[in-house]
Design an enzyme around this catalytic site. Sequence first.
Site, PDB file in Angstrom:
ATOM      1  N   VAL A 274       0.921  -1.117   0.194  1.00 51.98           N
ATOM      2  CA  VAL A 274       0.017  -0.144   0.074  1.00 51.98           C
ATOM      3  C   VAL A 274       0.893   1.397   0.079  1.00 51.98           C
ATOM      4  O   VAL A 274       0.225   2.422  -0.237  1.00 51.98           O
ATOM      5  CB  VAL A 274      -1.031   0.121   1.094  1.00 51.98           C
ATOM      6  CG1 VAL A 274      -1.962  -1.003   1.112  1.00 51.98           C
ATOM      7  CG2 VAL A 274      -0.255  -0.171   2.688  1.00 51.98           C
TER       8      VAL A 274
ATOM      9  N   TYR B 160       1.052   7.312  15.363  1.00 52.86           N
ATOM     10  CA  TYR B 160      -0.108   6.845  14.827  1.00 52.86           C
ATOM     11  C   TYR B 160      -1.230   7.681  14.757  1.00 52.86           C
ATOM     12  O   TYR B 160      -1.898   8.037  13.892  1.00 52.86           O
ATOM     13  CB  TYR B 160      -0.337   5.708  15.742  1.00 52.86           C
ATOM     14  CG  TYR B 160      -1.681   4.776  15.264  1.00 52.86           C
ATOM     15  CD1 TYR B 160      -1.613   3.855  14.414  1.00 52.86           C
ATOM     16  CD2 TYR B 160      -2.802   5.045  16.236  1.00 52.86           C
ATOM     17  CE1 TYR B 160      -2.736   3.360  13.858  1.00 52.86           C
ATOM     18  CE2 TYR B 160      -3.927   4.291  15.765  1.00 52.86           C
ATOM     19  CZ  TYR B 160      -3.941   3.456  14.644  1.00 52.86           C
ATOM     20  OH  TYR B 160      -5.252   2.545  14.293  1.00 52.86           O
ATOM     21  N   ALA B 161      -1.232   8.689  16.021  1.00 54.57           N
ATOM     22  CA  ALA B 161      -2.191   9.580  16.086  1.00 54.57           C
ATOM     23  C   ALA B 161      -2.211  10.569  15.230  1.00 54.57           C
ATOM     24  O   ALA B 161      -3.053  11.140  14.360  1.00 54.57           O
ATOM     25  CB  ALA B 161      -2.139  10.416  17.470  1.00 54.57           C
TER      26      ALA B 161
ATOM     27  N   LYS C 246      -3.399   9.161  11.664  1.00 59.01           N
ATOM     28  CA  LYS C 246      -4.764   8.907  11.577  1.00 59.01           C
ATOM     29  C   LYS C 246      -5.557  10.403  11.623  1.00 59.01           C
ATOM     30  O   LYS C 246      -6.566  10.743  10.842  1.00 59.01           O
ATOM     31  CB  LYS C 246      -5.338   8.055  12.586  1.00 59.01           C
ATOM     32  CG  LYS C 246      -4.706   6.687  12.581  1.00 59.01           C
ATOM     33  CD  LYS C 246      -5.255   6.096  11.310  1.00 59.01           C
ATOM     34  CE  LYS C 246      -4.973   4.436  11.365  1.00 59.01           C
ATOM     35  NZ  LYS C 246      -5.349   3.680  10.401  1.00 59.01           N
TER      36      LYS C 246
ATOM     37  N   ILE D  97     -11.559  -2.595  19.182  1.00 57.08           N
ATOM     38  CA  ILE D  97     -12.265  -3.502  18.400  1.00 57.08           C
ATOM     39  C   ILE D  97     -11.575  -4.713  18.545  1.00 57.08           C
ATOM     40  O   ILE D  97     -10.293  -4.849  18.505  1.00 57.08           O
ATOM     41  CB  ILE D  97     -12.274  -3.000  16.733  1.00 57.08           C
ATOM     42  CG1 ILE D  97     -13.096  -1.494  16.472  1.00 57.08           C
ATOM     43  CG2 ILE D  97     -13.045  -4.053  16.082  1.00 57.08           C
ATOM     44  CD1 ILE D  97     -14.309  -1.484  17.060  1.00 57.08           C
TER      45      ILE D  97
END
Length: 241
Positions: free
Chosen positions: A59, A150-151, A154, A183
């Site tokens: 990707v 990561y934050a 995103k 999740i």
Amino acid sequence: MRSILITGGNGGLGLGIGRYFLEKQDDAQVWLGVRSNRGAATALADEFDGRCRLVDLEVTSREAWEAAVSTMTEAHGRLDVLVNNAGMHRDALLATMDDDAWHSVVSSNLDSVFFGCRAVIPTMMRQRFGRIVNIASLSAILPPLGQTNYAAAKAGVVALTQTLAKEVARAGITVNAVLPGYIETEALAPMDEEAAKQAKRGIPMRRFGQPAEVAAAVAFLACQDAGYVTGSALKIDGGIF
């Protein structure tokens, strides 16, 4: 027939989204974008033989995206839905985070969405129809300690989503983001029992979410009837935020 590409198709969330489309929509032709660890994705493709396939997809590579889109359009003549789900995290406090942890996380979570959206837009514009759903994270708006990379990535996905939605709205293409909280996927596997209990105490619903609950939101945003929903950032977090 609806042609659907889901990246990160070998992980719990990607597989859950793929299964939801296949079980709920008889006309869904699902492609799982994978790079490695193909076992679970292959099993889903075998279960829905003829309606689910794997496609090689790194990707973070422009060339890989172009090849994947070409493979799909040659098979179906169109590409209706892109779900940008691939990503990773390498948590650390910023003061001790090494360069590779920063660059690899930003690349896999944000660069991948840029390359993916850019790759499918020409086909969707020719169709005058398209649905792009970008999987962000609750960390984009409620970042925890140790997730600066990561934050940030995103949060960038959310901003990219909202900007692109404006750019392609008149072409019949919608672009939305979903922001999952906790999740039940392999991402939670490192969490021990006590940490899981503590996390659940911070969730008003007192439980973790299921991949199918995220998939249901993705499927709505990808459907024909959601044509007036674009630029949204839908959190799926059990009420945390």
